[in-house]
Each structure stands twice: as structure tokens, then as C-alpha cells.
Design an enzyme around this catalytic site. Structure first.
Site, mmCIF file in Angstrom:
data_model
loop_
_atom_site.group_PDB
_atom_site.id
_atom_site.type_symbol
_atom_site.label_atom_id
_atom_site.label_comp_id
_atom_site.label_asym_id
_atom_site.label_seq_id
_atom_site.Cartn_x
_atom_site.Cartn_y
_atom_site.Cartn_z
ATOM 1 N N PRO A 26 -0.781 2.995 4.659
ATOM 2 C CA PRO A 26 -1.826 3.500 3.761
ATOM 3 C C PRO A 26 -3.014 2.530 3.678
ATOM 4 O O PRO A 26 -4.159 2.959 3.562
ATOM 5 C CB PRO A 26 -1.095 3.638 2.419
ATOM 6 C CG PRO A 26 0.346 3.874 2.813
ATOM 7 C CD PRO A 26 0.564 3.030 4.031
ATOM 8 N N TYR A 27 -2.749 1.225 3.736
ATOM 9 C CA TYR A 27 -3.857 0.255 3.759
ATOM 10 C C TYR A 27 -4.796 0.548 4.924
ATOM 11 O O TYR A 27 -6.013 0.636 4.767
ATOM 12 C CB TYR A 27 -3.299 -1.173 3.873
ATOM 13 C CG TYR A 27 -4.330 -2.216 4.263
ATOM 14 C CD1 TYR A 27 -5.296 -2.624 3.370
ATOM 15 C CD2 TYR A 27 -4.318 -2.791 5.546
ATOM 16 C CE1 TYR A 27 -6.255 -3.583 3.738
ATOM 17 C CE2 TYR A 27 -5.244 -3.745 5.910
ATOM 18 C CZ TYR A 27 -6.224 -4.145 5.005
ATOM 19 O OH TYR A 27 -7.167 -5.075 5.380
ATOM 20 N N GLY A 28 -4.198 0.724 6.119
ATOM 21 C CA GLY A 28 -5.015 1.023 7.311
ATOM 22 C C GLY A 28 -5.799 2.311 7.142
ATOM 23 O O GLY A 28 -6.939 2.424 7.613
ATOM 24 N N THR B 271 -7.003 3.417 4.335
ATOM 25 C CA THR B 271 -8.193 3.175 3.485
ATOM 26 C C THR B 271 -9.310 2.516 4.298
ATOM 27 O O THR B 271 -10.485 2.831 4.109
ATOM 28 C CB THR B 271 -7.883 2.296 2.246
ATOM 29 O OG1 THR B 271 -7.458 0.989 2.654
ATOM 30 C CG2 THR B 271 -6.828 2.933 1.366
ATOM 31 N N SER C 199 0.828 -1.217 0.000
ATOM 32 C CA SER C 199 0.000 0.000 0.000
ATOM 33 C C SER C 199 0.860 1.264 0.000
ATOM 34 O O SER C 199 0.354 2.362 -0.185
ATOM 35 C CB SER C 199 -0.980 0.001 1.179
ATOM 36 O OG SER C 199 -0.320 0.117 2.422
#
Ligand SMILES: NC(=O)c1ccc[n+]([C@@H]2O[C@H](COP(=O)([O-])OP(=O)(O)OC[C@H]3O[C@@H](n4cnc5c(N)ncnc54)[C@H](O)[C@@H]3O)[C@@H](O)[C@H]2O)c1
Length: 330
Positions: free
Chosen positions: A150-152, A154, A90
Site C-alpha cells: 500500500p505504501y508503494g 500511495t 502500510s
């Protein structure tokens, strides 16, 4: 008959959930884009048990563009599990995929479900929203969210989107899954890689010192919580779904070595960006509202994954052997 739309149905958790729903007598429409994050054939295999079932229909399509209206005509319960998972990719250019498959796709699902008059969308958030918490175990109503990847971010953004649609009358139930494992686990996840490494005798890339711990959740327990969230009266907006078996990666390595009867070859590498040191869930809310409690112990759960990886390898090598034999005969 109860009806469900399951997004991400060909994935790890989505395929197990679809099987559970069909077994419980639901009519299921499953949507999946077969994104290239891992092999299409693996995802088709995940759907193997549903193949030919009159209770299951697969629609291949991308939630970012698919016309969802016809799939929501009879206002099913929506289980929205589709996403681009994984922390590492991510960062950098990969983020575009995450914004599309996580945020845009989720917004489109909420929007379409609200327009179709669906009662409820149960959807997959993640323990990643917590980041490195100041105190453990994390409690939904108390622990601030502070994603480290960045995944978290989203998934955190999807929680905000859910609040907006909830405010408009759509029941949204977000499940913060804590490291789910078991048969069909994604090939990028540490336990799966470790099982493959042990069986093949290849090095296992160990990021960090092995002291990072996770609240491991067996997929049968994650699915049970998800199923219950689809049925519960007046559910909350967010639940922690953690298996209650916090263990370090070093513990997991020792247990799997014991189960496999072999030593792992460790390839030590630095910490990965975005990895948190610890995850641990307080699951009181899920227990009280959903009547849910994890039931699979870590050793049994690890055995189920190792057995599956072993069976899959056997099936693959048998298929390769028969292909070779056919080529020689031809
Ligand atoms: N596995 C875990 O430990 C874990 C932990 C926390 C949260 N989650 C979340 O749970 C959900 C399921 O995770 P998983 O491990 O089964 O992942 P997975 O990758 O096996 O399954 C996700 C599926 O969604 C599909 N998909 C992705 N984008 C799509 C799109 N735009 N349109 C249609 N289909 C699309 C993929 O093809 C894939 O089959 C995800 O939302 C993930 O973020 C998983």
C-alpha cells in the site's frame, strides 16, 4: 538569493538536504509535523546543525491542514520530502496515515505550489513503485510500475497527481529513491537496526533468507541528486536515484560485522509482507539530465552509518550519566 521550501525537513533525508541547501547559500523554510513514527527528539537532533542558522526557519505543521500560501509567497523551489515512509505498516489500519501524509499532503503541496506560481516541486517518490519487476535494472521509461505494498501504491498515486499538475504548468520532478542509508537513517530501517544490534549485542531480526537485494544509495548521493533536480534545465518528470551498489542483506551483514569487529546475532523470521526480492536502478537518465552519479561506495557508506550510530550512543549514554549525576546531587 535562492529560496527553498523543504517539507519533511526534520526527517532523515530532509535534514541532510536542508543542510546542503543552507551550505550552498539558499534561504530555507523547513516544514515538519514531527509525526510520531519515530521519536521527536531524534528529529530535533537531525536539525541540530541548522539550529540558530539565519538561513533556516522551521515551521512545525501538518501539510494536511497547514495554510501553505504564506510559505510560498516568494515562489521558492519546493522540495517535498514529507511522507509516511515504510512498507510494513502500510498494511491494515495503518493505511489511513499513508493516504493522509502521502497522497493528501502531496496533493495540497502541488495545488498550493501551482497557485503560488512556484516554478518547480522536486518530490520524493520511491523504488517501491516498481514492485517485483520482470527485468532489471529498472528503467523509468520502460519498466512498468506495479507496487507490492500500500505504501508503494500511495507513491504511485502521487506520480499520477504530479502528472496532472505538470499538465497545468507546474514543473514536478519525482525522484524514485532506492533504499537510502547513512548517518541519521530512520530507526525502522534494516541497516540502522543492524548497527544498533551489533553495538548492543542484541538479536537482529532477519526477515526472509537474507538473499533479498537492494540498490543501496548513500544519503549524500540522494541529496546530491535532489539538489541537482532543483536546478536542472528542463528536467524529466521522474528519475531513478539508485546508488549503483546492489547488495543482498546477507552481504550487508557480513560487511557491517567486519567493520564492527563482531558477529551479529540473527533472529530468523519469515518474509515481510510487501517486501520485494530485488531492487536495481538504471540511472542513465539522471546522469544525462542532472549530471548526477553516485559517489559513495557501499563499504564507506556503511562505515559512515556505523560511526554515526556509535557516536550517537556515546552521546546518549553521556547525557544519561550526567542526568543521573544531577539527580544524585539534587
Ligand atoms: N529513506 C529511504 O530509503 C526512502 C526510500 C524511498 C523513498 N523515500 C521517501 O523519501 C522521503 C523522506 O524519507 P525519510 O526516510 O527521510 O523519512 P523520515 O520519516 O525520516 O522523514 C519524513 C518526515 O516527514 C514528516 N512528515 C510526515 N508527514 C507529514 C505531514 N503530513 N506534514 C508535515 N510533515 C510530515 C515526518 O515528521 C518526518 O520528519 C519520504 O517521502 C519517503 O517516502 C525514502
Amino acid at each position: 538569493m535562492r529560496r527553498a521550501l523543504v517539507t519533511g525537513c526534520a526527517g532523515f533525508i530532509g535534514s541532510h538536504l536542508s543542510e546542503r541547501l543552507v551550505a550552498e547559500g539558499w534561504q530555507v523554510v523547513g516544514v515538519d509535523a514531527f509525526t510520531p513514527y519515530y521519536d521527536r527528539d531524534d528529529k530535533l537532533d537531525n536539525l541540530g546543525a541548522l539550529d540558530g542558522s539565519p538561513r533556516f526557519m522551521l515551521v512545525e505543521g501538518d501539510l494536511c491542514t497547514l495554510d501553505l500560501e504564506p510559505l510560498l509567497e516568494d515562489a521558492p523551489v519546493v522540495f517535498h520530502l514529507a511522507a509516511q515512509p515504510g512498507v510494513r505498516l502500510s498494511f491494515g489500519e495503518g493505511f489511513a496515515r499513508y493516504t493522509a501524509d502521502n497522497m493528501l499532503a502531496t496533493q495540497r503541496v502541488f495545488e498550493a505550489a501551482a497557485a503560488a506560481g512556484c516554478r518547480r516541486v522536486v518530490w520524493a517518490s520511491s523504488s517501491s513503485v516498481y514492485g517485483d519487476a520482470a527485468a532489471y535494472p529498472c528503467i523509468e521509461a520502460e519498466t512498468p510500475t506495479s507496487p507490492r505494498s500500500p505504501y508503494g501504491v500511495t507513491k504511485r498515486a502521487c506520480e499520477d497527481l504530479a502528472d496532472i499538475y505538470r499538465g497545468q504548468g507546474l514543473e514536478t520532478v519525482g525522484l524514485r529513491y532506492f533504499t537510502v542509508y547513512g548517518p541519521r537513517q530512520r530507526p525502522d530501517m534494516a541497516m540502522r537496526i543492524l548497527c544498533e544490534s551489533l553495538l548492543e549485542g542484541t538479536p537482529f531480526p532477519l526477515y526472509g533468507d537474507g538473499g533479498q537485494s537492494r540498490d543501496f544509495t548513500h544519503v549524500a548521493d540522494a541529496v546530491d541528486a535532489t539538489y541537482r533536480a532543483g536546478l536542472a534545465d528542463d528536467p524529466a518528470a521522474i528519475y531513478n536515484v539508485g546508488g549503483g551498489h546492489e547488495a543482498t542483506l546477507a552481504d550487508v551483514i557480513l560487511t557491517l560485522e567486519d567493520l564492527a569487529g563482531r558477529r551479529a546475532v540473527l533472529d530468523h523470521r519469515p518474509d515481510q509482507a510487501g517486501d520485494v526480492r530485488r531492487t536495481a536502478a538504471d540511472t542513465t537518465r539522471a546522469r544525462e539530465d542532472l549530471g548526477w552519479a553516485a559517489s559513495v561506495g557501499l563499504r564507506d557508506g556503511l562505515r559512515s552509518e556505523l560511526d554515526w550510530v556509535m557516536a550517537r550512543r556515546k552521546a546518549l549514554s553521556a547525557a544519561t550519566r550526567s542526568k543521573r549525576a544531577a539527580a544524585v546531587a539534587g
